[in-house]
Write a protein that holds these residues in place. Structure first.
Motif, PDB file in Angstrom:
ATOM      1  N   LEU A 364       0.855  -1.187   0.000  1.00  0.00           N
ATOM      2  CA  LEU A 364       0.000   0.000   0.000  1.00  0.00           C
ATOM      3  C   LEU A 364       0.890   1.236   0.000  1.00  0.00           C
ATOM      4  O   LEU A 364       1.843   1.321   0.781  1.00  0.00           O
ATOM      5  CB  LEU A 364      -0.901  -0.007   1.238  1.00  0.00           C
ATOM      6  N   PHE A 365       0.585   2.190  -0.874  1.00  0.00           N
ATOM      7  CA  PHE A 365       1.363   3.432  -0.945  1.00  0.00           C
ATOM      8  C   PHE A 365       0.821   4.453   0.049  1.00  0.00           C
ATOM      9  O   PHE A 365      -0.378   4.518   0.313  1.00  0.00           O
ATOM     10  CB  PHE A 365       1.329   4.006  -2.361  1.00  0.00           C
ATOM     11  N   ASN A 366       1.728   5.250   0.575  1.00  0.00           N
ATOM     12  CA  ASN A 366       1.377   6.299   1.533  1.00  0.00           C
ATOM     13  C   ASN A 366       1.233   7.629   0.793  1.00  0.00           C
ATOM     14  O   ASN A 366       2.217   8.333   0.553  1.00  0.00           O
ATOM     15  CB  ASN A 366       2.453   6.398   2.611  1.00  0.00           C
ATOM     16  N   PHE A 367       0.009   7.978   0.451  1.00  0.00           N
ATOM     17  CA  PHE A 367      -0.233   9.211  -0.294  1.00  0.00           C
ATOM     18  C   PHE A 367      -0.261  10.435   0.622  1.00  0.00           C
ATOM     19  O   PHE A 367      -0.352  11.563   0.132  1.00  0.00           O
ATOM     20  CB  PHE A 367      -1.539   9.091  -1.080  1.00  0.00           C
ATOM     21  N   ARG A 368      -0.177  10.213   1.930  1.00  0.00           N
ATOM     22  CA  ARG A 368      -0.118  11.339   2.878  1.00  0.00           C
ATOM     23  C   ARG A 368       1.283  11.945   2.935  1.00  0.00           C
ATOM     24  O   ARG A 368       1.471  13.019   3.490  1.00  0.00           O
ATOM     25  CB  ARG A 368      -0.516  10.860   4.276  1.00  0.00           C
ATOM     26  N   ARG A 379       4.700   4.029  -9.483  1.00  0.00           N
ATOM     27  CA  ARG A 379       3.917   2.936  -8.889  1.00  0.00           C
ATOM     28  C   ARG A 379       3.833   1.751  -9.851  1.00  0.00           C
ATOM     29  O   ARG A 379       3.845   0.586  -9.428  1.00  0.00           O
ATOM     30  CB  ARG A 379       2.520   3.421  -8.502  1.00  0.00           C
ATOM     31  N   GLN A 380       3.764   2.029 -11.150  1.00  0.00           N
ATOM     32  CA  GLN A 380       3.762   0.951 -12.141  1.00  0.00           C
ATOM     33  C   GLN A 380       5.107   0.215 -12.138  1.00  0.00           C
ATOM     34  O   GLN A 380       5.156  -1.010 -12.325  1.00  0.00           O
ATOM     35  CB  GLN A 380       3.455   1.513 -13.534  1.00  0.00           C
ATOM     36  N   ALA A 381       6.164   0.956 -11.913  1.00  0.00           N
ATOM     37  CA  ALA A 381       7.488   0.329 -11.802  1.00  0.00           C
ATOM     38  C   ALA A 381       7.528  -0.606 -10.600  1.00  0.00           C
ATOM     39  O   ALA A 381       8.048  -1.735 -10.679  1.00  0.00           O
ATOM     40  CB  ALA A 381       8.569   1.394 -11.688  1.00  0.00           C
ATOM     41  N   GLU A 546     -12.523  -2.612  -5.482  1.00  0.00           N
ATOM     42  CA  GLU A 546     -11.176  -3.174  -5.644  1.00  0.00           C
ATOM     43  C   GLU A 546     -10.543  -2.695  -6.941  1.00  0.00           C
ATOM     44  O   GLU A 546      -9.321  -2.486  -7.001  1.00  0.00           O
ATOM     45  CB  GLU A 546     -11.253  -4.700  -5.648  1.00  0.00           C
ATOM     46  N   GLY A 547     -11.380  -2.517  -7.973  1.00  0.00           N
ATOM     47  CA  GLY A 547     -10.859  -2.011  -9.243  1.00  0.00           C
ATOM     48  C   GLY A 547     -10.227  -0.642  -9.086  1.00  0.00           C
ATOM     49  O   GLY A 547      -9.219  -0.329  -9.738  1.00  0.00           O
ATOM     50  N   ASP A 551      -6.549  -0.550 -10.410  1.00  0.00           N
ATOM     51  CA  ASP A 551      -6.312   0.147 -11.677  1.00  0.00           C
ATOM     52  C   ASP A 551      -5.469   1.413 -11.493  1.00  0.00           C
ATOM     53  O   ASP A 551      -4.777   1.836 -12.415  1.00  0.00           O
ATOM     54  CB  ASP A 551      -7.642   0.495 -12.340  1.00  0.00           C
ATOM     55  N   ASN A 552      -5.563   2.015 -10.299  1.00  0.00           N
ATOM     56  CA  ASN A 552      -4.768   3.209 -10.027  1.00  0.00           C
ATOM     57  C   ASN A 552      -3.447   2.893  -9.318  1.00  0.00           C
ATOM     58  O   ASN A 552      -2.695   3.799  -8.990  1.00  0.00           O
ATOM     59  CB  ASN A 552      -5.573   4.180  -9.168  1.00  0.00           C
ATOM     60  N   ASP A 553      -3.210   1.601  -9.096  1.00  0.00           N
ATOM     61  CA  ASP A 553      -2.002   1.172  -8.376  1.00  0.00           C
ATOM     62  C   ASP A 553      -1.890   1.846  -7.016  1.00  0.00           C
ATOM     63  O   ASP A 553      -0.789   2.181  -6.562  1.00  0.00           O
ATOM     64  CB  ASP A 553      -0.732   1.440  -9.212  1.00  0.00           C
ATOM     65  N   TRP A 554      -3.023   2.035  -6.351  1.00  0.00           N
ATOM     66  CA  TRP A 554      -2.974   2.488  -4.956  1.00  0.00           C
ATOM     67  C   TRP A 554      -2.529   1.324  -4.082  1.00  0.00           C
ATOM     68  O   TRP A 554      -1.861   1.506  -3.071  1.00  0.00           O
ATOM     69  CB  TRP A 554      -4.350   2.974  -4.493  1.00  0.00           C
TER      70      TRP A 554
END
Length: 594
Positions: A364-368, A379-381, A546-547, A551-554
């Protein structure tokens, strides 16, 4: 040795660092009174005892200004190990654990002590007990989380609360139906805007009082008063009416076809209105709490349980984060038993249970936190670096299948591929990566550590500087402030739709704290009609949510896990409970013929 060994350890800890074994140490009685915290008279008594047990040699000082001499005859490690074994053999687990914390323990000694401790885990018949009390001891290599149904989120504590508390109804996931719990029956009106529950009579809380409808109402009010992170699930309720001591009605602002799932969830575990659960955990479940501290939770079978009394009389859960040494082994009549994976039992008297978990491991990415990971290409990498097929092939273990969803049956529909790592290098350049450190957080467990090291090595090959950041248990503020991404694992309840919607809406989990408000608003919009739909349509809504993550690689899905248990053939009543743990209330030990 009892108290003599304790006094010896106390003296060696204070004096031995400056002196070698068998070397006379100049001391005074006054000095020893300070170390042993007792009177000069008691010091002399203690010294005589230590001499008698050949732990020390003592030469009293004769004359003014002449100091006495004390010589330690045995190594502190040897005495500490004997004292530890003595305490453990008597079932005094807590003093034994405290002993390790009081004195310096090197790693080889620590492993030996842990081996002794492990042998005390598992199933025991208490010696000297006329009734043959059966006890289960479990050790956990992390700290205890708060044990409260209003705020619980972690799987193991949720599982424990299910043995302490009861809900109005329960969900039978295998057959997809609801079964009576504290309510013997229930009904809804035609529009599903009002629900009636008819409570059992004669149900006792652990503190002795009979349960009534007021307890049910106050349980819901408690969630509101404590601002439970799950309170959003109950926001349709606009009125609660007590129609007598054993009938309660809930009126809703709109139709809710998911309502029964809420009342079978851990958050609606009925607690007494006249006891503060946070101080005195009291429920109506098969086990009652008889001891609770940061080190241990002791549960005792509740003889007045409204259902079938458990066959195991006592359960002890020992939390040993500072003694963690991987997998714990639990002994039962010569065979190994565990709620986790274990090597094969030496005598072969065991059998295995595999229960693939509903849920998966993921990143999970930390967007904060500001950073290059906000760019989709970066994120795709990371999606290529954290490739599901490579993860399972190279790390193996209990990783059984690649994940493209929390739900294994959804993942099985997806065709996975394994792009070349070099493709990730081009994506990093596209995302503006310039060699800065990207911080990956992980928990101090084997699966996380293995994956973190594996990711760091794969990242290095394409020029991504992945810095590893070990976390304390569920340290959310630290995570939000420090990490760019985090390795997670989500295991859902048997009621998977409840588990999924709770994951998306619960305010205590990583997802809630690491997504931006705008991202959470997008999820909220997708999930808005959820409770007003039938089961099939709800599944489609969850798939859409979930999509958004996928799909956004969150979220980068990793793999589904197989939770294994190797169990003695003498252990019966094996019924997996929530999250794949065994239902303790059903377990019993069969001794058989000699």
């Amino acid at each position: 040795m009892d108290t003599s060994s304790t006094h010896y350890l106390c003296l060696t800890a204070a004096l031995a660092p400056a002196y070698n074994l068998q070397q006379p140490i100049p001391v005074t009685i006054e000095q020893l009174t300070g170390i042993l915290c007792c009177t000069p008279r008691n010091v002399k008594f203690i010294l005589r005892k230590l001499e008698e047990q050949q732990l020390i040699a003592w030469i009293p000082g004769r004359g003014r200004g002449i100091r006495s001499q004390m010589t330690f005859l045995r190594h502190i490690d040897e005495v500490l190990e004997e004292r530890f074994q003595e305490l453990v053999s008597k079932g005094r687990i807590k003093p034994a654990i405290e002993l390790i914390g009081q004195y310096p323990v090197n790693e080889p000694l620590k492993e030996r002590l842990l081996a002794v401790l492990d042998k005390q885990m598992g199933f025991w018949r208490e010696p000297g007990s006329i009734s043959g009390q059966e006890v289960l001891r479990i050790s956990r290599n992390r700290a205890m989380e708060k044990l409260d149904p209003a705020t619980v989120y972690t799987a193991f504590e949720t599982y424990l609360l299910g043995h302490i508390c009861s809900t109005l109804i329960t969900y039978d996931a295998q057959n997809g139906i609801f079964l009576p719990g504290l309510a013997h029956t229930w009904e809804a009106n035609e529009s599903n805007t009002s629900y009636l529950f008819y409570l059992r009579k004669g149900v006792r809380f652990h503190h002795g009082r009979m349960m009534t409808s007021r307890d049910v109402k106050e349980t819901l009010q408690r969630l509101i008063g404590l601002r439970s992170p799950a309170i959003c699930h109950f926001e349709d309720i606009i009125h609660v009416e007590l129609e007598g001591d054993y009938v309660i009605r809930f009126d809703l602002v709109q139709p809710n076809f998911f309502f029964l799932h809420l009342f079978s969830s851990i958050y609606m575990s009925i607690v007494p209105y006249d006891v503060d659960f946070a101080v005195h955990p009291v429920g109506t479940g098969p086990y009652q709490v008889v001891d609770l501290s940061q080190d241990v939770l002791v549960l005792s079978a509740y003889d007045f349980y409204y259902g079938i009394r458990p066959l195991l009389d006592r359960v002890e859960i020992w939390y040993l984060p500072h003694l963690a040494s991987g997998v714990r082994q639990y002994q039962l009549t010569g065979a190994s038993t565990s709620l986790n994976s274990l090597p094969a039992a030496e005598d072969g008297r065991s059998h295995n249970i595999d229960y693939p978990a509903v849920g998966c491991r993921y990143i999970l990415f930390n967007f904060r936190k500001e950073g290059v990971h906000h760019h989709p290409a970066v994120r795709q990498a990371m999606r290529i670096i954290y490739n599901q097929l490579a993860l399972i092939r190279e790390l193996g273990g209990n990783r059984i299948m690649p994940a493209d969803s929390f739900l294994p049956w959804q993942s099985s529909k997806y065709e996975f591929a394994e792009p070349q790592l070099e493709e990730a290098r081009a994506l990093l350049e596209e995302g503006g990566y310039r060699g800065e450190a990207v911080k990956l957080a992980y928990r101090a467990c084997k699966e996380d550590q293995d994956e973190a090291n594996w990711l760091q090595e794969r990242s290095r090959k394409i020029g991504l500087q992945l810095e590893l950041y070990p976390l304390g248990d569920y340290d959310l503020p630290d995570l939000v402030n420090q990490a760019d991404l985090v390795i997670c694992e989500e295991v859902l309840e048997d009621d998977w739709q409840w588990g999924m919607i709770n994951y998306f809406r619960n305010e205590s989990n990583y997802l809630h704290h690491l997504l931006l408000d705008s991202q959470k608003s997008e999820l909220t919009e997708v999930l808005k009609p959820f409770a007003r739909l039938a089961a099939g349509e709800r599944a489609e809504i969850l798939e859409l949510a979930e999509g958004k993550l996928r799909d956004n690689d969150w979220v980068l899905y990793g793999c589904h896990m197989n939770k294994k248990a190797q169990l003695s053939q003498n252990l019966f009543g094996l019924e997996p409970g929530s999250f794949g743990f065994l239902d303790i209330s059903k377990l019993w030990v069969k001794s058989g013929f000699e």
